[in-house]
Design an enzyme around this catalytic site. Structure first.
Site, PDB file in Angstrom:
ATOM      1  N   ASN A   9     105.780 -90.909  61.733  1.00 26.87           N
ATOM      2  CA  ASN A   9     105.410 -89.487  61.772  1.00 26.87           C
ATOM      3  C   ASN A   9     106.683 -88.734  62.124  1.00 26.87           C
ATOM      4  O   ASN A   9     107.086 -88.711  63.279  1.00 26.87           O
ATOM      5  CB  ASN A   9     104.312 -89.271  62.822  1.00 26.87           C
ATOM      6  CG  ASN A   9     104.015 -87.800  63.041  1.00 26.87           C
ATOM      7  OD1 ASN A   9     104.421 -86.942  62.252  1.00 26.87           O
ATOM      8  ND2 ASN A   9     103.291 -87.500  64.120  1.00 26.87           N
ATOM      9  N   LYS A  11     107.231 -85.650  62.173  1.00 27.72           N
ATOM     10  CA  LYS A  11     106.996 -84.326  62.785  1.00 27.72           C
ATOM     11  C   LYS A  11     107.888 -83.276  62.105  1.00 27.72           C
ATOM     12  O   LYS A  11     108.141 -83.390  60.909  1.00 27.72           O
ATOM     13  CB  LYS A  11     107.213 -84.400  64.300  1.00 27.72           C
ATOM     14  CG  LYS A  11     106.408 -85.557  64.914  1.00 27.72           C
ATOM     15  CD  LYS A  11     106.283 -85.511  66.402  1.00 27.72           C
ATOM     16  CE  LYS A  11     105.439 -86.686  66.862  1.00 27.72           C
ATOM     17  NZ  LYS A  11     105.192 -86.691  68.298  1.00 27.72           N
ATOM     18  N   HIS A  94      96.305 -84.494  64.471  1.00 28.48           N
ATOM     19  CA  HIS A  94      97.282 -84.946  65.458  1.00 28.48           C
ATOM     20  C   HIS A  94      97.145 -84.091  66.717  1.00 28.48           C
ATOM     21  O   HIS A  94      96.859 -82.899  66.634  1.00 28.48           O
ATOM     22  CB  HIS A  94      98.703 -84.829  64.878  1.00 28.48           C
ATOM     23  CG  HIS A  94      99.718 -85.487  65.752  1.00 28.48           C
ATOM     24  ND1 HIS A  94     100.213 -84.878  66.878  1.00 28.48           N
ATOM     25  CD2 HIS A  94     100.308 -86.707  65.687  1.00 28.48           C
ATOM     26  CE1 HIS A  94     101.083 -85.702  67.459  1.00 28.48           C
ATOM     27  NE2 HIS A  94     101.153 -86.814  66.761  1.00 28.48           N
ATOM     28  N   GLU A  96      99.204 -82.731  68.565  1.00 29.08           N
ATOM     29  CA  GLU A  96     100.047 -81.525  68.575  1.00 29.08           C
ATOM     30  C   GLU A  96      99.393 -80.413  67.758  1.00 29.08           C
ATOM     31  O   GLU A  96      99.542 -79.229  68.059  1.00 29.08           O
ATOM     32  CB  GLU A  96     101.458 -81.863  68.045  1.00 29.08           C
ATOM     33  CG  GLU A  96     102.239 -82.672  69.081  1.00 29.08           C
ATOM     34  CD  GLU A  96     103.289 -83.603  68.516  1.00 29.08           C
ATOM     35  OE1 GLU A  96     103.656 -83.486  67.335  1.00 29.08           O
ATOM     36  OE2 GLU A  96     103.744 -84.483  69.279  1.00 29.08           O
ATOM     37  N   GLU A 166      96.095 -92.156  69.922  1.00 31.92           N
ATOM     38  CA  GLU A 166      97.340 -91.716  70.538  1.00 31.92           C
ATOM     39  C   GLU A 166      97.045 -91.004  71.857  1.00 31.92           C
ATOM     40  O   GLU A 166      96.724 -89.805  71.862  1.00 31.92           O
ATOM     41  CB  GLU A 166      98.081 -90.742  69.610  1.00 31.92           C
ATOM     42  CG  GLU A 166      98.450 -91.345  68.278  1.00 31.92           C
ATOM     43  CD  GLU A 166      99.618 -90.608  67.641  1.00 31.92           C
ATOM     44  OE1 GLU A 166     100.608 -91.261  67.292  1.00 31.92           O
ATOM     45  OE2 GLU A 166      99.549 -89.366  67.517  1.00 31.92           O
ATOM     46  N   GLY A 172     105.835 -89.060  72.949  1.00 32.97           N
ATOM     47  CA  GLY A 172     107.152 -88.471  73.161  1.00 32.97           C
ATOM     48  C   GLY A 172     107.613 -88.492  74.609  1.00 32.97           C
ATOM     49  O   GLY A 172     108.582 -87.833  74.965  1.00 32.97           O
ATOM     50  N   SER A 212     105.071 -93.356  71.910  1.00 34.89           N
ATOM     51  CA  SER A 212     106.279 -94.034  72.388  1.00 34.89           C
ATOM     52  C   SER A 212     106.395 -95.489  71.926  1.00 34.89           C
ATOM     53  O   SER A 212     106.920 -96.338  72.648  1.00 34.89           O
ATOM     54  CB  SER A 212     106.394 -93.938  73.911  1.00 34.89           C
ATOM     55  OG  SER A 212     106.484 -92.575  74.314  1.00 34.89           O
TER      56      SER A 212
HETATM   57  P1  PGA Z   1     106.161 -90.752  69.613  1.00 40.22           P
HETATM   58  O1  PGA Z   1     105.107 -89.906  68.748  1.00 40.22           O
HETATM   59  O2  PGA Z   1     106.247 -92.114  68.988  1.00 40.22           O
HETATM   60  O3  PGA Z   1     107.441 -89.986  69.526  1.00 40.22           O
HETATM   61  O4  PGA Z   1     105.623 -90.824  71.012  1.00 40.22           O
HETATM   62  C1  PGA Z   1     103.973 -90.496  68.193  1.00 40.22           C
HETATM   63  C2  PGA Z   1     103.131 -89.468  67.492  1.00 40.22           C
HETATM   64  O5  PGA Z   1     102.991 -88.346  68.012  1.00 40.22           O
HETATM   65  O6  PGA Z   1     102.590 -89.722  66.400  1.00 40.22           O
END
Ligand code: PGA
Length: 250
Positions: A9, A11, A94, A96, A166, A172, A212
């Site tokens: 992903n 982003k 997601h 976010e 998630e 993150g 992560s």
């Molecule tokens: P990350 O993000 O691996 O940077 O923690 C995962 C995601 O939000 O899909």
């Protein structure tokens, strides 16, 4: 045996030239894997990425879509538009998007249905906040999100659905859920799918862990009983690192 799926992903990262370079670096490193490799890229990278992955085993997804087919929705992109350029996957809901763009379980469900209408394969994200987890509500939150996202889907439509668990506090932040914890949450999601759709669909549905994931923790996470791979953010932005995650089983 369920197959393993490793989805990146990106982003809001990567300009087209960076996307092309990453795919060119990644493709030879993952060409022998039996795991599914997907990259979910910004809209502006979709077309370049689709051209760059030709002749490779890398598949391309978007990170969002609107549930309407067309109309007065300035700034939005529809499932029909994604289908028209041969996008295969789309991330839906997601955290976010839920957090910063006011997506709800209801819009997630509408988007899932619209994605299926245009033959896109949804990767539906669910996950609890730290507060919900500390209050002991994590399982309730993720199973409810799962149920509402899938509401009204026919059993045969479940074949192309992927779910990504998630936990929001792990995204993150460098904090991963322990493999045991993540596996238990994913088991709970699988049991919810079992209640709704029965054994066959529950045993076959791909459920990923995200938050992560990196090349040091991927193997431990992906070798548990119920985690079928990962949705990888930050660590998917470098070809070497992402390839190591894809090849965690070599
Ligand atoms: P990350 O993000 O691996 O940077 O923690 C995962 C995601 O939000 O899909």
């Amino acid at each position: 045996m369920r197959r393993k799926v490793i989805a990146g992903n990106w982003k809001m990262n990567m300009l087209p030239n960076e996307a092309i370079a990453l795919i060119e670096g990644l493709a030879p490193k993952v060409k022998n894997t039996k795991n599914d490799v997907i990259i979910c890229v910004p809209f502006t990278d979709l077309f370049y990425s689709l051209l760059s992955v030709q002749g490779t085993n890398i598949k391309v997804g978007a990170q969002n879509m609107h549930f309407e087919e067309s109309g007065a929705y300035t700034g939005e992109v529809s499932g029909k538009m994604l289908q028209s350029i041969n996008v295969e996957y789309v991330i839906i809901g997601h955290s976010e998007r839920r957090q910063y763009f006011a997506e709800t379980d209801e819009t997630v469900n509408k988007k899932v249905k619209a994605a299926l209408k245009y033959n896109l394969k949804p990767i539906i994200c669910v996950g609890e906040t730290l507060e919900q987890r500390e209050e002991g509500k994590a399982v309730d939150v993720i199973t409810t999100q799962t149920r509402l996202a899938l509401e009204g889907l026919k059993p045969e439509e479940m074949e192309t659905i992927t779910i990504a668990y998630e936990p929001i506090w792990a995204i993150g932040t460098g904090k991963t859920a322990t493999s045991e914890d993540a596996n238990n949450s994913i088991k709970a999601i699988r049991e919810e799918v079992r209640k709704l759709y029965g054994d066959k669909i529950a045993d076959e549905i791909i459920i990923l862990y995200g938050g992560s994931v990196n090349s040091s923790n991927a193997k431990e996470l992906f070798e548990t009983s119920d985690i079928d791979g990962g949705l990888v953010g930050g660590a998917s932005l470098k070809a070497d690192e992402f390839a190591k995650i894809v090849n965690y089983d070599e």
